[in-house]
Design an enzyme around this catalytic site. Sequence first.
Site, mmCIF file in Angstrom:
data_model
loop_
_atom_site.group_PDB
_atom_site.id
_atom_site.type_symbol
_atom_site.label_atom_id
_atom_site.label_comp_id
_atom_site.label_asym_id
_atom_site.label_seq_id
_atom_site.Cartn_x
_atom_site.Cartn_y
_atom_site.Cartn_z
ATOM 1 N N HIS A 10 0.843 -1.203 0.000
ATOM 2 C CA HIS A 10 0.000 0.000 0.000
ATOM 3 C C HIS A 10 0.868 1.238 0.000
ATOM 4 C CE1 HIS A 10 0.610 1.350 4.219
ATOM 5 N NE2 HIS A 10 0.820 0.070 4.446
ATOM 6 N N CYS A 11 0.282 2.354 -0.462
ATOM 7 C CA CYS A 11 0.947 3.650 -0.387
ATOM 8 C C CYS A 11 0.154 4.528 0.579
ATOM 9 C CB CYS A 11 1.064 4.283 -1.778
ATOM 10 S SG CYS A 11 -0.514 4.574 -2.596
ATOM 11 N N VAL A 12 0.192 5.819 0.393
ATOM 12 C CA VAL A 12 -0.462 6.727 1.338
ATOM 13 C C VAL A 12 -1.976 6.584 1.313
ATOM 14 C CG1 VAL A 12 -0.783 9.150 1.962
ATOM 15 C CG2 VAL A 12 1.438 8.367 1.162
#
Length: 467
Positions: free
Chosen positions: A26-28
């Site tokens: 996942h990212c932000v």
Amino acid sequence: MAIDKKEVSEIVEAIGGKDNINKATHCVTRLRFALADEDKVDKEKLESIGLVKGSFSANNQFQVVIGQGTVDKVYDEMVNQTGIGEASKDDVKQATEDKMNPLQWAVKVLADIFIPILPAIVTAGLLLGINNLLTGEGIFFEQAVVEAYPQWSGLAGMIATIANTAFTFLPALVGWSAVNRFGGSPLLGIVLGLILVHPDLLSAYSVATAEEIPTWNLFGLDVQQVGYQGQVLPVLVASYILAKMERYLRNKVPDSIQMLVVAPVALLVTGLLSFIVIGPVTFTIANWITSAIVGIFNFSPILGGLVYGGLYGPLVITGMHHLFLAVDLQLISSIDGTFLWPMVALSNIAQGSAALAMMFVTKREQTKGLAFTSAISAYLGVTEPAMFGVNLNYRFAFLSAILGSALAGAWISFRGVLAASIGIGGLPAFLSIFAEHWVSFFIGMAIAVAVPFVLTFIIGKSKRQEA
């Protein structure tokens, strides 16, 4: 805030089950998947789940927009439920690289290099904005704040020093990230970048006004002692060569003498090549690119603004917007400002305005809540929830945002608006704009707010949208 574990399991089921997940990270704001078969994804079911604010596929990654903060909890719960091992972004990227064409690979490489250094660039931009408030004339008084209150001049000077550091040593930041991306030692990348801006070299900013350029004599060959402050292309190419050379030497040199051979040889050879060949050639190419882009906007600033302002939103969908981070930085180095980044900020605002209008158009409470929160996110520079969660689902909203962004881009391009730095998007972006361009930029912001909102609202009401 706790999350609904049942909804997490529904997300896994909607993307084809855990057996369809090769890698996940996942990212932000988003879950990122390398899936075995994207055709198994049930998008309609996926996007009906309360936690999900949108989904899309880009660069052979299937991405699910969740939202800042919440995405961490969703990812952790998904790992607990499915038993899949936690993967890094690099793991997911590696799992998808084999399916990419050369252009997709190039875009991805640039994104991998520049995204990690964006926090430093954003911080520098914010601090430069504060310095502009203190040193710009006509903002609070007819004269600058530091002139009206000289006791503030020391603070302004210190802020300027702190803010300019990221740009002064930009090759070191790029070198660290690029060498790491290409599989070498990040520390050597930092050293390579610092070599290119060593204080013994004539600064790149002083070349045009220097009476004489110092040179080294290498066996009859004169090599200019010129630094590459603010340059991106020279350190990118040099970093690639350094990383490949280091990896080659590590495979060939015995372990017992690697410390004495690998780094010194790789750095020395790359450094020599940088000053003799890489630097001069790439510096020339970078200047050609900059001159071409500036020439287009000088020839027809309105047309240039219309095209770039309008295309930026679609470029985000493809991921190709990352290509222009390097162009922005090159423009800042070459002409002391970029006319592209202000249009990026207005594109953020336009997407947010279209999403906000959908809040008044739709009759569904879930969509209303998503439209409101995603609009705020876009106004602060993060547009994925607004674009993928709202506007793309209702094409007239996305097209309204594109039109508003294009018109706003044409206006500020016509007015010659420049940003001193990049990274600050949405409404706060005015801090990165030179103070003398604020009025024109604020008018552009008004266009980016009004046009998408009004068009989306009118078209949505005429369609009696039931989303």
